[in-house]
Each structure stands twice: as C-alpha cells, then as structure tokens.
Motif scaffolding. Structure first.
Motif, short mmCIF file in Angstrom:
data_model
loop_
_atom_site.label_atom_id
_atom_site.label_comp_id
_atom_site.label_asym_id
_atom_site.label_seq_id
_atom_site.Cartn_x
_atom_site.Cartn_y
_atom_site.Cartn_z
N ARG A 42 0.91 -1.24 -0.10
CA ARG A 42 -0.14 -0.12 -0.07
C ARG A 42 0.76 1.08 0.26
O ARG A 42 1.52 1.41 1.03
CB ARG A 42 -0.91 -0.16 1.24
N THR A 43 0.93 1.77 -1.06
CA THR A 43 1.75 3.01 -1.27
C THR A 43 1.26 4.29 -1.76
O THR A 43 0.43 4.27 -2.42
CB THR A 43 3.02 2.53 -2.35
N LEU A 44 1.87 5.37 -1.11
CA LEU A 44 1.51 6.84 -1.24
C LEU A 44 2.69 7.45 -1.48
O LEU A 44 3.64 7.13 -0.93
CB LEU A 44 0.66 7.36 -0.19
N SER A 233 -6.74 9.18 -7.17
CA SER A 233 -5.38 9.45 -7.96
C SER A 233 -4.42 9.12 -7.14
O SER A 233 -3.34 9.80 -7.36
CB SER A 233 -5.40 10.89 -8.55
N LYS A 234 -4.38 8.15 -6.19
CA LYS A 234 -3.26 7.98 -5.38
C LYS A 234 -2.09 7.42 -6.32
O LYS A 234 -0.99 7.60 -5.71
CB LYS A 234 -3.70 6.87 -4.20
N ALA A 235 -2.32 6.56 -7.12
CA ALA A 235 -1.20 6.16 -7.96
C ALA A 235 -0.45 7.23 -8.69
O ALA A 235 0.88 6.91 -9.08
CB ALA A 235 -1.64 5.13 -9.02
N TYR A 236 -0.97 8.26 -8.68
CA TYR A 236 -0.45 9.39 -9.37
C TYR A 236 0.04 10.67 -8.69
O TYR A 236 0.15 11.86 -8.98
CB TYR A 236 -1.51 9.94 -10.59
N GLY A 237 0.37 10.24 -7.42
CA GLY A 237 1.02 11.50 -6.37
C GLY A 237 -0.10 12.14 -5.74
O GLY A 237 0.24 13.24 -5.03
N CYS A 238 -1.20 11.67 -5.46
CA CYS A 238 -2.14 12.42 -4.61
C CYS A 238 -2.39 11.46 -3.63
O CYS A 238 -2.31 10.29 -3.54
CB CYS A 238 -3.43 12.65 -5.62
N GLY A 239 -2.87 12.11 -2.36
CA GLY A 239 -3.57 11.49 -1.34
C GLY A 239 -2.56 11.45 -0.01
O GLY A 239 -2.92 11.06 1.22
#
Length: 250
Positions: A42-44, A233-239
């Motif tokens: 689980r990556t941010l 959009s967590k995969a794209y640098g958000c969150g």
C-alpha cells in the motif's frame, strides 16, 4: 510496519526529467523500490517542488524500501550527503491524540460525482447518449470549490482546521473566521495511462496542494487516512497527508 521516505531528485538528469513530467513514470519508479509484489504493498507518494532545483519525493510504504535505483537514475549518485532517508512511521502515529495540533501538507485531487457534467468529455457524452445512468467523477476546477471539498470532509478524516488568528476580529464574507489553511499550488495534469484503447487511456486530474494546521478529533480515523491516503489518483502522486509537530500555543 509503515515507513516514510524522502528522496532527493536532481532535475537536470535525463531520467529525472522523465519522472517529473509523468506521474505514470514516477509511479513505476516508486514501485521499483519495493521488495514485495505491487499488489501486496500500500503505497502513497508526493512530489514537493518547493525548491525547483532540489525537488523532493516523499513515499509512504508498508515495508522498508530501497531507493538506490532512483538515486542512480534521478539523483546525485556520486555526491556527498544523504541521498535518501527512510524513517519508521510508527513513532509519529503514536503521537496522535485528541486535541493535538500539527502542521500538515496534502496534495489531493478534489472530485465530485455528478450525473450531468457541465463540460463532458467525448467518452462521457457517448455514455450519456447511450443512456448509461452511472454517475461521473469530475474534478473541482475552482480554488473555492477545491477548498470547500477539503473543509467539508475533515471530520470524517479525524481532524478539523482551527480558525486563523485574527487580530482585528473581522470575518469572511460567509460570516466565518478564516481557517488555518491555504492552497499553495493548483496543477491540471493530463497524461496517458498506457492502455491500448485510446478512449480509456487518458487521465485528467487537478492536483491541489493544501497546507496549514490541523487539530486532531479522532486519532483512529486520522491514522487510517495517513496510511491509506485521501481522495482519488493515489497512484499519480495524490493522497499522501504528512504531519509536522507544532509547538502548542499558550
């Protein structure tokens, strides 16, 4: 056990220019630093370009990562100094308590669900013409709407935003005192997902960075948001929400 990493990025390297220009490429580079399978992690992540000559990449991971490949591709592999730092996240989580205040930063993609977008994309128009009744997810486009999106959700995230100190006692147009929050950047991103079907291969998002002070109301809810992220959009640098301790006011 979660870990928070900070990686120095050299914007003059050819590899870093690719990563800085493409959230999709940066996501792949982040995944490359994880020892487990991507579906098990689980990556941010978030890119902080406060200093455009020394942008920093922050990554929250479930397991301890290795960022050697990122240093070699987009850093200063032969230079002195700490190329990246990996810190155990548990000590910060243990500091969370009701009423405690922290400085925070969050880059998020504020969105809403609607049945009739004001400016539908070609794909959305086709779905509406075909009678598809599922709602559409569209981004908030104005700073006021983006800020409202944030402020109306803080309670469910386990915190609130205190009123800003106001020496003259004035209030805003809505009768409420200003809050300790500001939007520092607003960036509309549009890029390909790499899919085969062109209509499904495009991502459009509004990356908005919020900064300010928060006060904890529910440590369990806040811990959940810190570890799982806020918004899409967590995969794209958000969150990724990050905290820094504040000196309590007297």
């Amino acid at each position: 056990m979660p870990y928070l990493s900070r990686i120095r990025i050299n914007p003059l390297r050819a590899g870093s220019r690719k990563l800085l220009a493409s959230p999709r490429a940066m996501h792949a580079a982040v995944e490359g630093g994880l020892p487990g399978l991507p579906e098990q992690e689980r990556t941010l992540w978030r890119l902080d370009p406060d200093n455009p000559h020394r942008p920093q990449l922050f990554v929250l991971t479930t397991n301890k990562p290795d960022w050697t490949h990122l240093v070699e591709q987009a850093g200063w592999p032969g230079a002195d100094g700490e190329h990246y730092a990996v810190r155990d996240y548990a000590p910060l989580l243990q500091q969370l308590a009701p009423g405690r205040s922290f400085a925070f930063r969050l880059t998020a993609n504020p969105v809403q669900n609607t049945n009739r977008p004001d400016k539908p994309t070609e794909r959305q128009q086709e779905r509406m013409d075909a009678g598809v009744r599922r709602s559409f997810r569209v981004g908030h486009r104005t700073a006021a709407a983006q800020l409202n999106w944030f402020l109306t959700r803080t309670r469910r995230w386990g915190f609130d935003i205190p009123a800003a100190p106001n020496m003259d006692g004035t209030h805003g147009a809505d009768g409420e005192s200003p809050r300790e929050i500001r939007i520092t950047t607003r960036l509309r991103r549009s890029f390909g997902k790499g899919a085969i079907t062109a209509k499904e291969a495009h991502v459009v998002m509004n990356a908005v960075t919020f900064e300010g002070h928060l006060r904890i109301t529910d440590p369990a809810l806040l811990t959940e948001r810190l570890l799982s992220g806020i918004g899409p959009s967590k995969a794209y640098g958000c969150g990724l929400l990050t905290l820094a301790p504040l000196t309590e006011r007297v």
